[in-house]
Design an enzyme around this catalytic site. Sequence first.
Site, PDB file in Angstrom:
ATOM      1  N   SER A 334       0.775  -1.264   0.009  1.00 34.25           N
ATOM      2  CA  SER A 334       0.109   0.027  -0.069  1.00 34.25           C
ATOM      3  C   SER A 334       0.937   1.375   0.165  1.00 34.25           C
ATOM      4  CB  SER A 334      -0.943   0.025   1.262  1.00 34.25           C
ATOM      5  OG  SER A 334      -0.208   0.144   2.469  1.00 34.25           O
ATOM      6  N   CYS A 335       0.047   2.445  -0.072  1.00 35.84           N
ATOM      7  CA  CYS A 335       0.944   3.719   0.018  1.00 35.84           C
ATOM      8  C   CYS A 335       0.134   4.749   0.393  1.00 35.84           C
ATOM      9  CB  CYS A 335       1.630   3.883  -1.439  1.00 35.84           C
ATOM     10  SG  CYS A 335       0.665   3.850  -2.793  1.00 35.84           S
ATOM     11  N   GLY A 336       0.073   5.875  -0.417  1.00 35.00           N
ATOM     12  CA  GLY A 336      -0.705   7.066  -0.095  1.00 35.00           C
ATOM     13  C   GLY A 336      -2.283   6.763  -0.666  1.00 35.00           C
ATOM     14  N   SER A 362      -5.593   2.372  -0.193  1.00 39.04           N
ATOM     15  CA  SER A 362      -4.247   2.747   0.620  1.00 39.04           C
ATOM     16  C   SER A 362      -4.550   3.327   1.964  1.00 39.04           C
ATOM     17  CB  SER A 362      -3.312   3.168  -0.321  1.00 39.04           C
ATOM     18  OG  SER A 362      -2.490   2.073  -0.963  1.00 39.04           O
ATOM     19  N   TRP A 363      -3.727   4.332   2.333  1.00 31.42           N
ATOM     20  CA  TRP A 363      -3.634   5.028   3.470  1.00 31.42           C
ATOM     21  C   TRP A 363      -4.859   6.084   3.503  1.00 31.42           C
ATOM     22  CZ3 TRP A 363      -2.640   4.517   8.354  1.00 31.42           C
ATOM     23  CH2 TRP A 363      -2.699   5.575   9.158  1.00 31.42           C
TER      24      TRP A 363
END
Length: 379
Positions: A334-336, A362-363
């Site tokens: 995952s990431c932003g 994601s986040w």
Amino acid sequence: MASTLYSRSLLVARRCLFNPSLSPQRTPKFATFLTKKAFSSQLHSAYSTCKSSTHVSRVMASTGTEPKANYATSSVSSNEPVVSVDWLHANLRGADLKVLDASWYMPHEQRNPVQEYQVAHIPGALFFDLDGISDRKTTLPHMLPSEEAFAAGCSALGIENKDGVVVYDGKGLFSAARVWWMFRVFGHEKVWVLDGGLPKWRASGYDVESSASSDAILKASLANDAVEKIYQGQTITPITFQTKFQSHLVWGLDQVKENMEDKTYQHIDARAKARFDGTAPEPRKGIPSGHIPGSKCVPFPDMFDSSQTLLPAEELKKRFEQEGISLDSPIMASCGTGVTACILALGFHRLGKADVPIYDGSWTEWATESTLPMVGSSS
């Protein structure tokens, strides 16, 4: 000679791009476009402004060498996620090869990918709008579209299943990985990222094209329109690109919540360490920093060298091992907003792990759910 042609080409492109109707003083920058409709309007505006011109000029590089027409998908393995600029230059004129400029930038960068594409792009490349070819039923940015919408968008761009697809971006190795992942999610294996992207291409002395022609921008606009019509329940024809959804490559919120409890998959976060730790703010207002419990941080720039090219397998393996990540166990990323996590997937793909799913929301999705646990959260 080359210098003179370059100057004239750039001047023509700028006259088309930066006329009063498109100038920065009168048109919001790309970063201020808060809706997909607004960006679609920009594509329409760019098309309307340039449609009277049929000029397409080549900005000559120092070599002046023409690409060879010897493209064959057999020359590159789908087990390898990237191709070199030298390979692309040698195969650029292949009939069954589509090159996509998938440049996309973070809001704070204040860069306009449409204008940059028109000023300079790899000859023959189409513009793939990451925000336009996306899910229209969510407020989350550039989420994965439905199968029907992706097929309609690709068809409007003229992409067929027989085509090999090479994706690049203006930063080197950034948003192109997201589009590479999207094609794989929808069953298209003949897709690669251009290693080092447009910066590496230009640094290698290869030609770029500055185009005042409306054709490519029209296709990008039509692709966005096709996606919008699908979500409105309309039928789009003809469809030249067929999809085969690979559900194991994309995760939703419920799967992440379940994995947080059973820890079947190692969860790797591609964001910067300070954002992961909650000591630096997120780039999007209103989103606290921090991370999902149980996840580990491997910032996406760790996947490439100073020239934005993917690290060799041994160096990638070493980097993951330093963070206690086992290649023998399942991994998800995952990431932003689901973009840079795909760079991690690119790295894992080079190591033979082609089944790493991406948490699409994601986040940004996780952090906006007030009932979900967060570590190091800082608003």
